[in-house]
Scaffold this active site. Structure first.
Site, PDB file in Angstrom:
ATOM      1  N   ASP A  67       0.821  -1.217   0.000  1.00 58.49           N
ATOM      2  CA  ASP A  67       0.000   0.000   0.000  1.00 58.49           C
ATOM      3  C   ASP A  67       0.851   1.261   0.000  1.00 58.49           C
ATOM      4  OD1 ASP A  67       0.956  -0.367   2.571  1.00 58.49           O
ATOM      5  OD2 ASP A  67      -1.001  -0.697   3.466  1.00 58.49           O
ATOM      6  N   ASN A 136      -7.553  -2.957  14.386  1.00 59.72           N
ATOM      7  CA  ASN A 136      -8.927  -3.283  13.990  1.00 59.72           C
ATOM      8  C   ASN A 136      -8.984  -4.489  13.039  1.00 59.72           C
ATOM      9  OD1 ASN A 136      -7.885  -2.222  11.648  1.00 59.72           O
ATOM     10  ND2 ASN A 136      -9.320  -0.505  11.494  1.00 59.72           N
ATOM     11  N   HIS A 138      -7.206  -4.841  10.253  1.00 56.55           N
ATOM     12  CA  HIS A 138      -6.945  -4.570   8.833  1.00 56.55           C
ATOM     13  C   HIS A 138      -5.642  -5.224   8.385  1.00 56.55           C
ATOM     14  CE1 HIS A 138      -4.734  -0.439   9.491  1.00 56.55           C
ATOM     15  NE2 HIS A 138      -3.890  -1.434   9.562  1.00 56.55           N
ATOM     16  N   GLU A 143      -9.595  -2.033   5.336  1.00 57.74           N
ATOM     17  CA  GLU A 143     -10.219  -1.710   6.605  1.00 57.74           C
ATOM     18  C   GLU A 143     -11.489  -2.549   6.802  1.00 57.74           C
ATOM     19  OE1 GLU A 143      -8.556  -0.002   8.570  1.00 57.74           O
ATOM     20  OE2 GLU A 143      -8.077   2.029   7.927  1.00 57.74           O
TER      21      GLU A 143
HETATM   22  P1  PGA Z   1       2.032  -1.414  12.926  1.00 56.43           P
HETATM   23  O1  PGA Z   1       0.911  -1.379  11.817  1.00 56.43           O
HETATM   24  O2  PGA Z   1       3.002  -2.479  12.481  1.00 56.43           O
HETATM   25  O3  PGA Z   1       2.646  -0.049  12.914  1.00 56.43           O
HETATM   26  O4  PGA Z   1       1.372  -1.779  14.212  1.00 56.43           O
HETATM   27  C1  PGA Z   1       0.422  -2.580  11.332  1.00 56.43           C
HETATM   28  C2  PGA Z   1      -0.644  -2.318  10.312  1.00 56.43           C
HETATM   29  O5  PGA Z   1      -1.398  -1.345  10.488  1.00 56.43           O
HETATM   30  O6  PGA Z   1      -0.734  -3.086   9.347  1.00 56.43           O
END
Ligand code: PGA
Length: 243
Positions: A67, A136, A138, A143
């Site tokens: 992404d 959450n 994702h 999302e």
């Molecule tokens: P993080 O993010 O590794 O900074 O916790 C993970 C994500 O949102 O995929």
């Protein structure tokens, strides 16, 4: 799902790098699906060490990132293009022409999503997809939603994600509101998937991903349907699964 519960972040990073290195050694021109965020940084540091020790070689490796924020230039220090250079690509012998990431500067979402899906197809698909997971549930920027998304698409980030990512920006208002992301179909078509998770904040998402129903409200739960998923998570992230 093959689940490795390890002690802490460092053990998670070492184990995840072992799996990626094994993939690279088995197929020197592997297509690696790469992820950003704080979780994979230690994994990348372990890969850089293995490269410096002569254990792995990136010269034929091809990559496709999950992404990118919309509207950030590749040299913005919070763009994922910049993240990949500073955390991995600048430190190994990868050919930058073999690295791919959605172009957050293209305004026409349809055009950019079509282009990126075609890039992944032209690579012959992803051999090993590295994933972090959001609080959450994702994966990439897929999302929680009413339906699983197919291919690469443009997405409006949820407040929860903007809040979680605000720590990297001067203020919450500076966090981009939109991003391009591989879709669930792109992720599920990878031949193997490696999900890394660390810390108590991920415990609920990990429980729902592994033990809950498959639902687009928890995008990572769809990984239960994939036949070749490795989860490497520390004890804190697995505290609700293993209790
Ligand atoms: P993080 O993010 O590794 O900074 O916790 C993970 C994500 O949102 O995929």
């Amino acid at each position: 799902m093959r689940i490795y519960t390890v002690k802490d972040y460092d053990a998670m990073s070492a184990k995840a790098a072992e799996i990626i290195a094994a993939q690279m050694i088995s197929k020197p021109n592997s297509v690696l699906g790469l992820a950003t965020g704080s979780t994979p940084i230690g994994t990348y540091q372990n890969l850089i060490k293995k490269y410096n020790d002569g254990i792995i070689d990136f010269s034929e490796i091809r990559t496709a990132n999950l992404d990118e924020y919309k509207g950030l230039t590749p040299d913005h220090d919070q763009s994922y293009a910049y993240f990949m250079r500073t955390n991995l690509f600048d430190h190994v012998n990868i050919d930058m022409a073999n690295t791919n990431i959605p172009n957050g500067l293209v305004e026409d979402a349809e055009e950019e999503c079509k282009r990126y899906d075609a890039v992944i197809d032209a690579l012959g698909g992803v051999d090993l997809q590295l994933l972090g997971i959001g609080n959450n549930g994702h994966i990439g920027f897929n999302e929680p939603a009413e339906a699983f998304a197919n291919g690469t698409h443009s997405i409006k980030l949820t407040d929860n994600t903007i809040e979680a990512n605000a720590r990297f920006f001067a203020s919450k208002d500076d966090v981009p509101k939109y991003a391009y992301t591989m879709g669930i179909r792109n992720i599920m078509q990878a031949k193997a998937i490696l999900l890394v998770a660390s810390g108590e904040a991920k415990a609920d998402a990990m429980y729902k991903t592994i033990c809950g129903p498959i639902t687009p409200e928890v995008p990572a739960s769809i990984l239960q349907l994939h036949s070749n998923v490795f989860i490497v998570a520390d004890e804190a992230a697995m505290s609700k699964v293993n209790k």
